[in-house]
Design an enzyme around this catalytic site. Structure first.
Site, mmCIF file in Angstrom:
data_model
loop_
_atom_site.group_PDB
_atom_site.id
_atom_site.type_symbol
_atom_site.label_atom_id
_atom_site.label_comp_id
_atom_site.label_asym_id
_atom_site.label_seq_id
_atom_site.Cartn_x
_atom_site.Cartn_y
_atom_site.Cartn_z
ATOM 1 N N LYS A 1 35.739 93.775 53.622
ATOM 2 C CA LYS A 1 35.412 94.543 54.826
ATOM 3 C C LYS A 1 34.904 95.919 54.418
ATOM 4 C CE LYS A 1 37.512 96.017 59.242
ATOM 5 N NZ LYS A 1 38.778 96.074 60.008
ATOM 6 N N SER B 1 38.445 94.522 64.806
ATOM 7 C CA SER B 1 37.217 95.072 64.250
ATOM 8 C C SER B 1 36.665 94.265 63.084
ATOM 9 C CB SER B 1 37.466 96.507 63.794
ATOM 10 O OG SER B 1 38.415 96.536 62.738
ATOM 11 N N SER C 1 43.197 93.889 63.947
ATOM 12 C CA SER C 1 41.811 93.713 63.495
ATOM 13 C C SER C 1 41.597 92.650 62.433
ATOM 14 C CB SER C 1 41.249 95.046 62.988
ATOM 15 O OG SER C 1 41.089 95.945 64.058
#
Length: 511
Positions: free
Chosen positions: A85, A160, A184
């Site tokens: 990420k 997210s 997330s």
């Protein structure tokens, strides 16, 4: 189906076994995934940056060591490629947090988890997309692109960490790292049919994780199986003196617990159904899959009881005061003075540092980030601090107490991961409050600092994945891995295989 296609559909544990047995090289695995990325990205858009050359060089370096017998003692996942990420700092690879304000920033150092991954010989395939500065629940708030859900590209992948979840779900990567501040990792896991884990707060170093809300953020694994998540958890976990919140203890025995769970014997395990996380507001087929999964836990010998956590409904409101407050503080450093974007005032406007900061932040931050900075600055302002931020922290204490009382009665707690399945693009962006309400089941774990995990629990009537969530006591992460692995195995028996057997993958199936 090509050999490469068969290769990428293996679990990370199976890939690792093939590397150990010299049946496949790290380079072959990396090339296979890079090939899938090339074919899938026009449809999925999971990656902000693909680091193909670096990944192949890392794979070659591992293979050379492996051939020379110099990989003894490395983690089990050694040589298996991984996606990261873009909230996690990677030396030599652009890291933007999906924000224009960090566009072009190439870090001079690695996050602790990245150092551990490199030491394990795991090639980094690239950086995945996210909501800007991890602020969002749909990956619609990235400054660069919108990631699609591989199950239906008209639907969001969650957020997210939608990029990491979609990359793993679409077979672009076998495993990935995410960050979880209010769900997330777990909510995108539920939306994309992947496994997402938020370890105990402080159980995995946050050094090098770009801060959103420092008392809530936690790096964790994204995978397709519970065992793969445990193996990655083992690689990245442990104490780090560079992180003041890191717990000075060994990684819990998560891999052993996951393997024990595969025996599908849960006699002696006590499971608590959280009374407050269900009912009104939860999609009927989400509750149906949840109830079916609970029945499977009972069939394997688990004792299931209902547990009340009376302050959990207040977690959402308290979180949306604490989190923006910490966002306001953490994002103050992005001012154009030291690194990242710098926008000078136009002609006629005084060329002061204050004006430069204002123009830089106006141009560099997106709407959702600005919204949360404003909310947080208000909550922390004189005259409102005690009424808002102070009160929210008191609620947080009550949530921690709810967890403590619950875990005196049961080994693990369970709930649906999210009230709904993946929604369509644009469906909730007009009303941020509706979007925020989707975090109701995931936020308590971050507020309480406890570990939590989402696994796929089947499909909705629309054919979209549904998530099932486990919570465990602090620093006892292994307690959720055993029943999660057992339930995963039982559900595979019910479905006739993993949930992703039902996923249509035109990017893989083309001749």
């Amino acid at each position: 189906m090509t050999d490469a296609t068969e290769l990428v559909k293996l679990s990370a544990a199976e890939m690792a076994a093939k590397i150990r047995n010299k049946e496949v090289s790290s380079r072959e695995l990396t090339e296979a995934h890079l090939d899938v990325i090339e074919k899938a990205e026009p449809s999925i858009d999971a990656f902000l940056k693909v680091s193909a050359e670096t990944a192949l060089a890392e794979a070659d370096a591992f293979d050379k060591k492996n051939a020379a017998g110099e990989t003894e003692g490395l983690p089990e996942l050694a040589g298996v490629p991984i996606a990261i990420k873009d909230m996690i700092v990677t030396k030599g690879i652009e890291t933007t947090a999906a924000s224009k304000i960090l566009e072009g920033w190439v870090p001079p150092y690695d996050a602790t988890v990245i150092s551990k991954i490199k030491a394990a010989g795991m090639p980094i395939l690239g950086k995945t997309n996210l909501d800007e500065f991890a602020q969002g629940s749909s990956t619609e708030h990235s400054a660069y692109k919108t990631t699609k859900n591989p199950w239906n590209t008209e639907h969001v992948p969650g957020g997210s960490g939608g990029g990491s979840a979609s990359a793993v779900g679409a077979f672009e990567a076998p495993i990935a790292l995410g960050t979880d501040t209010g769900g997330s990792i777990r909510q995108p896991g539920a939306f994309t049919g992947t496994v997402g884990v938020k370890p105990t707060y402080g159980g995995v170093s946050r050094f090098g994780a770009i801060a959103m809300a420092s008392s809530l953020d936690q790096i964790g694994p994204v995978s397709r199986t519970v065992l793969d998540a445990a193996l990655l958890h083992e690689v990245i976990g442990g104490h780090d003196k560079r992180d003041s919140t890191s717990i000075p203890r060994e990684v819990p025995p998560v891999v052993a617990a996951a393997r024990e769970g595969l025996k599908m014997d849960l006699k002696g395990v006590k499971v608590g159904l959280i009374k407050e996380l269900g009912g009104e507001g939860f999609q009927p087929d989400v509750e149906a899959r949840f109830n079916e999964s609970v029945k499977l836990l009972e069939d394997m010998g688990a004792e299931v009881v209902e547990i009340s956590c009376p302050h959990f409904p207040a977690a959402l409101g308290a979180y949306y005061i604490i989190m923006p407050s910490e966002v306001s503080s953490n994002l103050a450093r992005y001012d154009g003075m030291r690194y990242g974007l710098r926008v000078m005032p136009p002609a006629g406007v005084p060329q002061t540092a204050a004006n430069m900061m204002a123009y830089t932040r106006e141009a560099g931050f997106g709407d959702e980030v600005k919204r949360r900075i404003i909310l947080g600055t208000y909550a922390l302002s004189a005259g409102y601090y005690d009424a808002w931020y102070g009160s929210a922290q008191k609620v947080r204490t009550l949530i921690i107490e709810d967890f403590a009382k619950a875990f005196e009665q049961v080994d693990v707690l369970v709930s649906p991961t999210a009230p709904t399945t993946a929604f369509k693009f644009g469906e909730k962006t007009a009303d941020p409050i509706t979007m925020y309400l989707g975090d109701v089941a995931t936020i308590p774990a971050n507020m309480g600092g406890v570990p939590a995990m989402s696994i796929p629990a089947g499909l909705s009537e629309e054919g979209l994945p549904v998530g099932f969530q486990f919570f465990a006591p602090q620093m006892q992460d292994e307690k959720m891995y055993k029943p999660a692995a057992a339930l995963e195995a039982a559900l595979e028996g019910k479905w006739g295989g993993p949930v992703w057997n039902s996923l249509k993958t035109p990017w893989l199936d083309e001749a």
